[in-house]
Design an enzyme around this catalytic site. Structure first.
Site, PDB file in Angstrom:
ATOM      1  CB  SER A 125      33.966  28.254  67.464  1.00  0.00           C
ATOM      2  OG  SER A 125      35.098  28.103  66.646  1.00  0.00           O
ATOM      3  CE1 TYR A 150      32.553  28.777  62.968  1.00  0.00           C
ATOM      4  CE2 TYR A 150      30.251  28.094  63.051  1.00  0.00           C
ATOM      5  CZ  TYR A 150      31.552  28.015  63.529  1.00  0.00           C
ATOM      6  OH  TYR A 150      31.850  27.175  64.574  1.00  0.00           O
ATOM      7  CE  LYS A 154      29.134  28.369  66.587  1.00  0.00           C
ATOM      8  NZ  LYS A 154      28.017  27.599  67.191  1.00  0.00           N
TER       9      LYS A 154
HETATM   10  C1  WQD Z   1      42.533  23.056  59.817  1.00  0.00           C
HETATM   11  C2  WQD Z   1      43.848  23.300  59.114  1.00  0.00           C
HETATM   12  C3  WQD Z   1      43.642  24.455  57.016  1.00  0.00           C
HETATM   13  C4  WQD Z   1      41.515  21.305  54.864  1.00  0.00           C
HETATM   14  C5  WQD Z   1      37.240  25.523  61.255  1.00  0.00           C
HETATM   15  C6  WQD Z   1      36.326  26.538  61.901  1.00  0.00           C
HETATM   16  C7  WQD Z   1      36.135  26.182  63.347  1.00  0.00           C
HETATM   17  C8  WQD Z   1      35.605  24.788  63.434  1.00  0.00           C
HETATM   18  C9  WQD Z   1      36.629  23.841  62.825  1.00  0.00           C
HETATM   19  C10 WQD Z   1      33.216  24.610  63.329  1.00  0.00           C
HETATM   20  C11 WQD Z   1      43.931  24.694  58.489  1.00  0.00           C
HETATM   21  C12 WQD Z   1      44.188  23.050  56.809  1.00  0.00           C
HETATM   22  C13 WQD Z   1      42.151  22.035  55.856  1.00  0.00           C
HETATM   23  C14 WQD Z   1      42.252  20.860  53.733  1.00  0.00           C
HETATM   24  C15 WQD Z   1      44.213  21.884  54.647  1.00  0.00           C
HETATM   25  N1  WQD Z   1      34.378  24.679  62.724  1.00  0.00           N
HETATM   26  N2  WQD Z   1      43.475  22.314  55.738  1.00  0.00           N
HETATM   27  N3  WQD Z   1      43.577  21.179  53.681  1.00  0.00           N
HETATM   28  O1  WQD Z   1      39.725  26.175  59.675  1.00  0.00           O
HETATM   29  O2  WQD Z   1      40.993  25.507  61.802  1.00  0.00           O
HETATM   30  O3  WQD Z   1      38.509  25.616  61.831  1.00  0.00           O
HETATM   31  O4  WQD Z   1      36.759  24.216  61.439  1.00  0.00           O
HETATM   32  O5  WQD Z   1      32.994  24.652  64.499  1.00  0.00           O
HETATM   33  O6  WQD Z   1      35.215  27.075  63.933  1.00  0.00           O
HETATM   34  O7  WQD Z   1      36.942  27.812  61.841  1.00  0.00           O
HETATM   35  O8  WQD Z   1      39.631  23.799  60.573  1.00  0.00           O
HETATM   36  O9  WQD Z   1      39.896  21.587  59.552  1.00  0.00           O
HETATM   37  O10 WQD Z   1      39.162  23.537  58.071  1.00  0.00           O
HETATM   38  O11 WQD Z   1      41.501  23.431  58.892  1.00  0.00           O
HETATM   39  O12 WQD Z   1      45.429  22.162  54.566  1.00  0.00           O
HETATM   40  O13 WQD Z   1      41.742  20.193  52.788  1.00  0.00           O
HETATM   41  O14 WQD Z   1      43.971  22.385  58.027  1.00  0.00           O
HETATM   42  O15 WQD Z   1      44.328  25.368  56.175  1.00  0.00           O
HETATM   43  O16 WQD Z   1      45.258  25.143  58.607  1.00  0.00           O
HETATM   44  P1  WQD Z   1      39.808  25.357  60.917  1.00  0.00           P
HETATM   45  P2  WQD Z   1      39.987  23.035  59.212  1.00  0.00           P
END
Ligand code: WQD
Length: 338
Positions: A125, A150, A154
């Site tokens: 990741s 997590y 990785k």
């Molecule tokens: C994306 C953006 C949030 C939810 C994580 C893991 C990564 C992979 C993907 C597993 C961020 C914003 C989110 C919400 C929001 N996981 N957000 N409201 O954190 O980039 O990555 O998930 O493999 O390893 O680190 O993904 O989709 O959680 O967030 O504003 O209800 O959306 O703040 O900026 P992230 P995400």
């Protein structure tokens, strides 16, 4: 050619099984069904017409892993997706993550090291980079101290594989560092199973769009970005799945330059949270109810991939635009709710 896909009933795993079958591979799936359902097999069959072999095995049980490889001596490649992947949960339950994500990896590598040749694809990741200093992020960007157990699993996973490859020349491995997977197969036969409250942005957007969630909370509007919201590289899960098949074939055909390689898998384009919302509104024709709230602890400001290495060496490039990926996510949401 028999290939084992661990976590093959999961979101990225199931899409990869479809692409493997499309290329004529004989797929066997191991999944413990902790975050998936056996019904996903029906979706795979609906797309490819071929039902993959499936064994419900908990890879934490070493004897079960040994027994599997004793019964499937003809497995030539392994694509390893099976792992726990919720960042927040990993902070609360670190030992669950270290046991499930690291222990199982060690058992798999021990079995593969016994074979006279093995090809191993590891699901990594972009989280290993933390907040990278430079955009787009290249594979030689420094790995930073993990922000969560997590993310640490990785980083540790990559190191364990690299160390093993150094002393087991018959083991050839590629780590694929995903950016932000999203979307669903265009057939809407498979997609991201909505288990519990979505942690990730895109399923939360589509569940809000369909009326399951009242409102999307946008975590932070004061980041130093074009519109104050975080930037991510949202990649269609089918593009991601195809990259796994290409990476596996690279190893099976001995085209790798070293017996441990790393590739970023992203589109190379960064999108803000608000741009993702606008994309949803374009493809659905619906207004999304959202509110900008406080930042989520642990979030980084910006991450999007340099795709140069994957383009040049793997000959792979993501094909779907954000709107096409968002459209597939929305169609999947509508399908499972009806
Ligand atoms: C994306 C953006 C949030 C939810 C994580 C893991 C990564 C992979 C993907 C597993 C961020 C914003 C989110 C919400 C929001 N996981 N957000 N409201 O954190 O980039 O990555 O998930 O493999 O390893 O680190 O993904 O989709 O959680 O967030 O504003 O209800 O959306 O703040 O900026 P992230 P995400």
């Amino acid at each position: 050619m028999k290939v084992l896909v661990t976590g093959g009933l999961g979101f990225i795993g199931s899409h990869t099984v479809v692409e493997l079958q499309n290329k004529g591979f004989n797929v066997v799936i191991i999944d413990d069904l902790s975050n998936s359902s056996e019904k996903v097999l029906d979706g795979i069959v609906a797309i490819t017409g071929v039902k993959p072999a499936f064994e419900k095995i908990d890879l934490k049980e070493k004897s079960k892993v040994e027994d599997f490889f004793a019964r499937h001596t003809d497995v030539q490649g392994v694509i390893h997706f099976a792992a726990s992947k919720a960042v927040g949960e990993s902070v609360e339950k670190p030992l669950l993550y270290y046991e499930n994500n690291i222990g199982t990896l060690v058992y798999l590598l021990k079995e593969l090291s016994k074979k006279d040749k093995a090809s191993f694809i590891f699901s990594s990741s972009c989280t290993v980079y933390g907040q990278a200093d430079k955009m787009p992020i290249t594979e030689d960007a420094p790995v930073k101290t993990a922000e969560s157990p997590y993310g640490n699993t990785k980083q540790m996973g990559e190191e364990i594989i690299a160390d093993t490859c150094k002393v087991v020349p018959s083991l050839n491995a590629i780590a694929l560092r995903y950016f932000n997977p999203m979307g669903a197969h265009p057939s809407t036969e498979i997609g991201e199973l909505p288990i519990g409250v979505p942690q990730n942005l895109v399923p939360f957007i589509t569940q809000t769009g369909i009326g399951m969630r009242e409102q999307l909370s946008v975590f932070g509007g004061d980041y130093p970005t074009s519109d104050g919201t975080c930037v991510r590289d949202y990649i269609h899960v089918v593009d991601l799945a195809k990259a796994h098949v290409i990476a596996l074939e690279r190893l099976l055909e001995h085209k790798n330059d070293a017996n441990y390689e790393v590739f970023n898998l992203g589109t190379g384009t960064g999108s803000t949270v608000l741009e993702a919302i606008q994309s949803f509104e374009r493809v659905s024709g619906k207004k999304l109810n959202y509110e900008i709230v406080d930042r989520r602890p642990g979030d980084i400001t910006s991450a999007y991939a340099s795709t140069e290495k994957a383009n040049k060496i793997l000959g792979w490039k993501a094909e779907s635009t954000l709107d096409e990926a968002m459209k597939s996510a929305w169609e999947w949401e509508q399908k499972i709710r009806n």
